[in-house]
Design a protein around this motif. Structure first.
Motif, short mmCIF file in Angstrom:
data_model
loop_
_atom_site.label_atom_id
_atom_site.label_comp_id
_atom_site.label_asym_id
_atom_site.label_seq_id
_atom_site.Cartn_x
_atom_site.Cartn_y
_atom_site.Cartn_z
N ILE A 52 11.13 -51.91 -20.02
CA ILE A 52 11.86 -52.72 -20.99
C ILE A 52 12.59 -53.85 -20.30
O ILE A 52 13.16 -53.67 -19.22
CB ILE A 52 12.84 -51.83 -21.80
CG1 ILE A 52 13.59 -52.65 -22.84
CG2 ILE A 52 13.80 -51.08 -20.89
CD1 ILE A 52 14.39 -51.79 -23.84
N LEU A 53 12.56 -55.01 -20.91
CA LEU A 53 13.29 -56.19 -20.45
C LEU A 53 14.45 -56.42 -21.42
O LEU A 53 14.23 -56.51 -22.63
CB LEU A 53 12.37 -57.42 -20.40
CG LEU A 53 13.00 -58.74 -19.97
CD1 LEU A 53 13.47 -58.68 -18.53
CD2 LEU A 53 11.99 -59.89 -20.15
N ILE A 54 15.65 -56.47 -20.88
CA ILE A 54 16.85 -56.62 -21.71
C ILE A 54 17.50 -57.96 -21.41
O ILE A 54 17.77 -58.28 -20.25
CB ILE A 54 17.85 -55.48 -21.46
CG1 ILE A 54 17.19 -54.12 -21.68
CG2 ILE A 54 19.07 -55.62 -22.36
CD1 ILE A 54 18.05 -52.94 -21.31
N GLU A 55 17.74 -58.73 -22.45
CA GLU A 55 18.37 -60.03 -22.29
C GLU A 55 19.72 -60.03 -22.99
O GLU A 55 19.82 -59.69 -24.16
CB GLU A 55 17.49 -61.13 -22.87
CG GLU A 55 18.05 -62.54 -22.70
CD GLU A 55 17.10 -63.60 -23.22
OE1 GLU A 55 17.37 -64.18 -24.29
OE2 GLU A 55 16.06 -63.82 -22.57
N SER A 56 20.76 -60.40 -22.25
CA SER A 56 22.10 -60.49 -22.84
C SER A 56 23.03 -61.13 -21.84
O SER A 56 22.72 -61.24 -20.64
CB SER A 56 22.64 -59.10 -23.23
OG SER A 56 23.14 -58.43 -22.10
N VAL A 57 24.18 -61.55 -22.33
CA VAL A 57 25.23 -62.05 -21.45
C VAL A 57 25.83 -60.86 -20.71
O VAL A 57 25.63 -59.71 -21.11
CB VAL A 57 26.31 -62.79 -22.25
CG1 VAL A 57 25.71 -64.01 -22.95
CG2 VAL A 57 26.97 -61.87 -23.29
N ALA A 158 14.72 -53.97 -16.71
CA ALA A 158 15.03 -55.25 -16.07
C ALA A 158 15.94 -56.06 -16.99
O ALA A 158 15.74 -56.06 -18.22
CB ALA A 158 13.76 -56.03 -15.77
N THR A 159 16.93 -56.71 -16.43
CA THR A 159 17.83 -57.52 -17.24
C THR A 159 17.75 -58.97 -16.78
O THR A 159 17.43 -59.26 -15.62
CB THR A 159 19.29 -57.04 -17.11
OG1 THR A 159 19.81 -57.37 -15.81
CG2 THR A 159 19.39 -55.54 -17.33
N GLN A 160 18.03 -59.85 -17.71
CA GLN A 160 18.17 -61.26 -17.34
C GLN A 160 19.25 -61.90 -18.18
O GLN A 160 19.46 -61.55 -19.34
CB GLN A 160 16.84 -62.00 -17.48
CG GLN A 160 16.22 -62.06 -18.85
CD GLN A 160 14.91 -62.84 -18.85
OE1 GLN A 160 14.39 -63.21 -17.80
NE2 GLN A 160 14.38 -63.09 -20.02
N ASN A 161 19.96 -62.82 -17.54
CA ASN A 161 21.08 -63.52 -18.15
C ASN A 161 20.58 -64.85 -18.70
O ASN A 161 20.13 -65.70 -17.93
CB ASN A 161 22.17 -63.73 -17.09
CG ASN A 161 23.43 -64.36 -17.66
OD1 ASN A 161 23.42 -64.91 -18.75
ND2 ASN A 161 24.51 -64.29 -16.91
N PRO A 162 20.65 -65.07 -20.01
CA PRO A 162 20.08 -66.30 -20.58
C PRO A 162 20.96 -67.54 -20.43
O PRO A 162 20.52 -68.64 -20.74
CB PRO A 162 19.93 -65.93 -22.06
CG PRO A 162 21.05 -64.98 -22.32
CD PRO A 162 21.21 -64.19 -21.04
N ILE A 181 8.59 -53.72 -24.01
CA ILE A 181 9.58 -54.16 -24.99
C ILE A 181 10.51 -55.17 -24.36
O ILE A 181 10.85 -55.06 -23.18
CB ILE A 181 10.39 -52.94 -25.50
CG1 ILE A 181 9.53 -52.01 -26.35
CG2 ILE A 181 11.62 -53.37 -26.30
CD1 ILE A 181 10.23 -50.72 -26.74
N LYS A 182 10.93 -56.14 -25.15
CA LYS A 182 12.04 -57.01 -24.77
C LYS A 182 13.11 -56.90 -25.85
O LYS A 182 12.88 -57.22 -27.01
CB LYS A 182 11.62 -58.47 -24.62
CG LYS A 182 12.79 -59.38 -24.26
CD LYS A 182 12.40 -60.85 -24.18
CE LYS A 182 13.61 -61.72 -23.89
NZ LYS A 182 13.27 -63.17 -23.86
N GLU A 183 14.29 -56.44 -25.46
CA GLU A 183 15.39 -56.25 -26.39
C GLU A 183 16.48 -57.27 -26.09
O GLU A 183 16.85 -57.48 -24.93
CB GLU A 183 15.95 -54.83 -26.29
CG GLU A 183 16.98 -54.50 -27.35
CD GLU A 183 16.40 -54.50 -28.75
OE1 GLU A 183 17.14 -54.87 -29.69
OE2 GLU A 183 15.21 -54.15 -28.92
N VAL A 184 16.97 -57.92 -27.12
CA VAL A 184 18.09 -58.87 -26.99
C VAL A 184 19.35 -58.17 -27.49
O VAL A 184 19.41 -57.75 -28.65
CB VAL A 184 17.82 -60.16 -27.79
CG1 VAL A 184 19.02 -61.10 -27.69
CG2 VAL A 184 16.55 -60.85 -27.27
N VAL A 185 20.33 -58.04 -26.62
CA VAL A 185 21.55 -57.30 -26.93
C VAL A 185 22.67 -58.27 -27.31
O VAL A 185 22.94 -59.23 -26.58
CB VAL A 185 21.98 -56.43 -25.74
CG1 VAL A 185 23.26 -55.66 -26.06
CG2 VAL A 185 20.87 -55.45 -25.37
#
Length: 333
Positions: A52-57, A158-162, A181-185
């Motif tokens: 899963i790829l998680i995108e959030s601040v 995996a996380t990334q900061n947008p 999956i890519k989840e936006v938190v």
């Protein structure tokens, strides 16, 4: 709308799966307030054996969620903080020469764990990203010509900061497609944030986790159970028609969609849509997939598999709105 009536999972299996999933949810709730979509996405990825790829601040409990998931399934956990100078050997492992014996010994890297948090993956170089994604795909690492299998289950978060671009390397679409999956938190609600403050003040947030975690063998059994969730032929056709529509070749093409989608989802998207729908069905206590299961996971599965055109980016047209247009065009079985 019609649904499949065939249920290939017995009542005993349903009851056991529900009991094990409830135990995971109970432990998760002890550390993470709210974030129901994140919990569902994490459990779905775990059940499917995907990543899963998680995108959030920063500061939205991504690390806490990963640690708690590992604790809930009795798994080992490693966190890798990505930086521009991180090398593949720092992740995979390396050989160390022993001058006393004149031999090499192998030091396995932090990727050898059941749950691996790859924090800010877009801060690592393309070479390091490729090494990690190869481990994700092959479920093994090669050090000094020797193959070392990764533990099972194996899951990467995996996380990334947008919001930051300095010192980052964009994750190519071909590599993003490897994530199930890519989840936006998003931010918690005010009530949830008050609950977080209360837990911090009272010490509950750092108190030992109570409850019985699920064993790794039970996780493996749940993953096998997902494989038996029934998917009818109309549902399979529905999934294929949806994915074909993202490629502008579906049964009912959407007018003007070609101006906003440059590349649609690959067959890996079809597989992911079906697999995550199976996991959702199991979490809902069913042994068969319904169209609503497919719809519920549409953003998580497709938001990182559709490449927008320059016009869509310039007009700030979200990927989620394009996914909605695709689902609106394809008749529900």
């Amino acid at each position: 709308m019609t649904t499949a009536t065939q249920d290939t999972i017995t009542d005993a299996q349903h009851e056991r799966a529900r009991h094990e999933l409830d135990r995971i949810d109970a432990i998760f709730a002890q550390r993470v307030v709210g974030q129901e979509a994140l919990r569902t996405a994490l459990v779905s990825a775990l059940l499917c054996g995907g990543h899963i790829l998680i995108e959030s601040v920063p500061g939205l409990a991504k690390t806490t969620a990963a640690q708690t998931l590992a604790a809930a399934v009795s798994g080992s956990f490693h966190r890798i903080q990505c930086t521009p100078d991180l090398m593949p050997n720092d992740i995979v492992g390396t050989q160390i020469f022993n001058y006393g014996t004149g031999t090499f010994t192998t030091q396995l890297g932090p990727v050898h764990a059941n749950v691996v948090l790859l924090d800010e993956i877009n801060r690592s170089s393309a070479k390091t990203q490729s090494a990690m994604l190869e481990a994700m795909q092959e479920r093994q690492t090669t050090i000094g010509g020797t193959v070392y299998p990764l533990p099972s289950p194996f899951m990467v978060l995996a996380t990334q900061n947008p919001i930051e671009e300095e010192g980052t390397y964009v994750l190519p679409e071909a590599q993003m497609d490897r994530f199930l999956i890519k989840e936006v938190v998003g931010y918690p609600t005010p009530e949830q944030e008050i609950e977080i403050l209360g837990r911090i003040q009272s010490g509950r947030q750092t108190a030992p986790i109570t409850g019985t975690p699920v064993s790794l063998d039970e996780v493996a059994a749940l993953q096998r159970l997902v494989d038996t969730v029934y998917v009818s032929e109309p549902i399979k056709r529905y999934v294929v028609d949806l994915i074909a529509t993202t490629r502008l070749s579906g049964p009912q093409p959407v007018a003007g969609l070609g101006q906003h989608i440059r590349v649609g989802a690959s067959p890996r998207g079809s597989i992911a849509l079906m697999r995550v729908a199976q996991a959702r069905a199991l979490q809902d206590g069913r042994g068969y997939v319904t169209p609503d299961d497919v719809k519920d996971c549409r953003y998580a599965v497709l938001r990182h598999r559709i490449v927008r055109t320059f016009d869509a980016l310039a007009q700030n047209i979200s990927t989620e709105s394009l996914v909605d247009a695709v689902f609106a065009a394809v008749p529900t079985p």
